[in-house]
Design an enzyme around this catalytic site. Structure first.
Site, mmCIF file in Angstrom:
data_model
loop_
_atom_site.group_PDB
_atom_site.id
_atom_site.type_symbol
_atom_site.label_atom_id
_atom_site.label_comp_id
_atom_site.label_asym_id
_atom_site.label_seq_id
_atom_site.Cartn_x
_atom_site.Cartn_y
_atom_site.Cartn_z
ATOM 1 C CD GLU A 40 -2.751 2.497 -3.813
ATOM 2 O OE1 GLU A 40 -3.345 3.593 -3.803
ATOM 3 O OE2 GLU A 40 -3.118 1.512 -3.142
ATOM 4 C CG HIS A 41 -0.273 6.146 -0.796
ATOM 5 N ND1 HIS A 41 -0.923 7.242 -0.272
ATOM 6 C CD2 HIS A 41 -1.117 5.105 -0.624
ATOM 7 C CE1 HIS A 41 -2.102 6.882 0.206
ATOM 8 N NE2 HIS A 41 -2.239 5.573 0.010
ATOM 9 C CG HIS B 63 -1.854 1.125 1.325
ATOM 10 N ND1 HIS B 63 -2.152 1.742 2.508
ATOM 11 C CD2 HIS B 63 -2.564 1.783 0.371
ATOM 12 C CE1 HIS B 63 -3.005 2.729 2.292
ATOM 13 N NE2 HIS B 63 -3.262 2.785 1.007
#
Length: 452
Positions: A76-77, A73
């Site tokens: 992803e950012h 995650h």
């Protein structure tokens, strides 16, 4: 009965005419896979860069690096935060300037970076996404900035009773299975994360053999292949260059034993939150992706809690006014699954809602469904599926999930044939399976006022 379209990993080229359009697939010698669905009347297209790495795959990170959990995650950012050729603001404005819908998503078994654009801007979207995926700087200052952003995202989710209930439900039902972990990590793992762990995750898991590019709409397959290969070969990172032979990442996840539904056991978990309502989830481990019972489950689920005419909605809301929202659902993964029932009700009504939910499931197990319910369920599935496939984003995602999943694509007609072939006994058998399985209950809200 028609067979699904198969995507063998050792087949270099595939072309299938389907519903007036064409599905094409190329497996490059580097292991890169590119799939397209050309939709003749479309004036837009959606393209996605998918990597078959999700939050569950963080299990293989170093056990002594707690920050590795949440790396998917985090990454992803960070891929939106700059490359050698464009900084974060330039990435954002390049998409805004063309009116694109662009975003990314982290799931339990994959990650996707995508954009939906008009046909004239398709090449720009492909180039920008390819640059982000292959050339991310993972800048240290941006890393610390994004740590704060992710913590705020998790805080927002913690304020949403439905999100809290869902996360705890997965944890309680799937126990220690990596699929039971929250996708985004938790505040402790995000605070403990360090750039080196996330960078290692990026370099170890992202390369042509793990990359699947899918596009649907106004797209030319051959041109997309050219663009993607050119972008990867121009990458600043040598690992992306496609002049080296490779093999596509295997689809099987054979490193974990499937969850045993009989081991989960019945439990009642409460999470205290100030609220006027209890968010309630009850359910059990379900079927893995590809389970032959999935079509019977789809029919059963539609009748039980799939719409306003479903048994749960009618009994809990319409006849008794115990909840505003109630439904049933399923989630399937490569080696585990989950079945659940949701309702939001006042604390003093929760016991009745739980009992009614179990009763309606038991009734289907004992008596099956009516012919009218069968036809209504079939119509609901057919209609919702057809409407979803009007969208290029849905079709783009369908290609990717088929490629990253079992390697087979069920088009609408092929899928509906399977649903039509489901028998009454198969639906009863699925309902019986869950009715005879101990159900875990998760309740979030002002639980001190609950009835049990």
């Amino acid at each position: 009965m028609r067979e699904p379209i198969l995507f063998p990993l050792d087949l270099p080229e595939l072309s299938v005419e389907l519903g007036g359009g064409t599905i094409r697939r190329t497996v490059h010698p580097s292991g890169l896979r590119i799939l397209t669905e050309h939709m003749p009347a479309a004036r837009s297209a959606t393209v996605g860069f998918w990597v078959g790495v999700g939050s569950r795959d963080e299990q293989s990170e170093r056990s002594d690096a707690p920050g590795s959990l949440g790396s998917t995650h985090f990454l992803e950012h960070l891929l939106f935060k700059g490359t050698p050729s464009q900084d974060a603001y330039e990435i954002a404005t390049s998409f805004d300037r063309i009116g694109a819908e662009h975003n990314a998503l982290t799931a339990k078994e994959y990650t996707c970076y995508y954009a939906k654009v008009r046909d004239a801007d398709f090449e720009h979207a492909v180039g920008s996404l390819a640059d982000m995926v292959t050339n991310s700087l993972l800048d240290a200052e941006e890393f610390e900035m994004e740590r704060g952003v992710i913590l705020e995202e998790l805080a927002m989710a913690a304020d949403d009773l439905g999100d809290v209930a869902s996360e705890r439900f997965f944890e309680e039902v799937l126990k220690d299975h990596p699929l039971g972990r929250p996708i985004g990590g938790n505040p402790d793992t995000i605070r403990a994360a360090n750039r080196d762990d996330v960078d290692r995750h990026y370099r170890d898991r992202y390369d042509p053999s793990t990359l699947v590019v899918t596009a649907a709409g106004a797209v030319d397959h051959d041109r997309l292949v050219e663009m993607v290969l050119a972008a990867l070969n121009a990458s600043h990172e040598e690992r992306w260059h496609t002049d080296r032979a490779g093999v596509p990442e295997r689809r099987e996840r054979g490193n974990l034993e499937p969850v045993d539904t009989r081991e989960a056991g019945e439990g009642f978990v409460t999470v205290e939150r100030p609220s006027e309502q209890i968010n309630l989830l009850l359910g059990a481990p379900g079927f893995v992706a590809g389970d032959p019972r999935r079509f019977a489950f789809g029919m059963m689920n539609s009748v039980l809690g799939g719409g306003m005419s479903s048994r749960l909605f009618q009994e809990i809301r319409e006849k008794r006014g115990l909840a505003y929202t109630t439904y049933s659902f399923g989630a399937s993964y490569s080696d585990a699954g989950l079945f659940g029932i949701f309702a939001g009700s006042a604390p003093e009504k929760t016991a009745q809602v739980i009992e009614l939910s179990k009763q309606e499931l038991a009734k289907i197990a004992a008596d099956g469904i009516t012919d009218e319910e069968f036809e209504r369920s079939l119509g609901q599935i057919a209609g919702s599926s057809a409407l979803a496939l009007e969208d290029t984003e849905t079709r783009m995602g369908r290609l990717a999930r088929a490629e990253l999943g079992a390697g087979e694509l069920y088009d609408l007609d092929t899928s509906l044939e399977r649903f039509e072939a489901v028998t009454a006994d198969e639906i009863k058998a699925v309902a019986t399976y869950f009715a005879n399985t101990p159900l875990t209950v998760v309740a979030v809200g002002d639980t001190g006022k609950m009835t049990r």
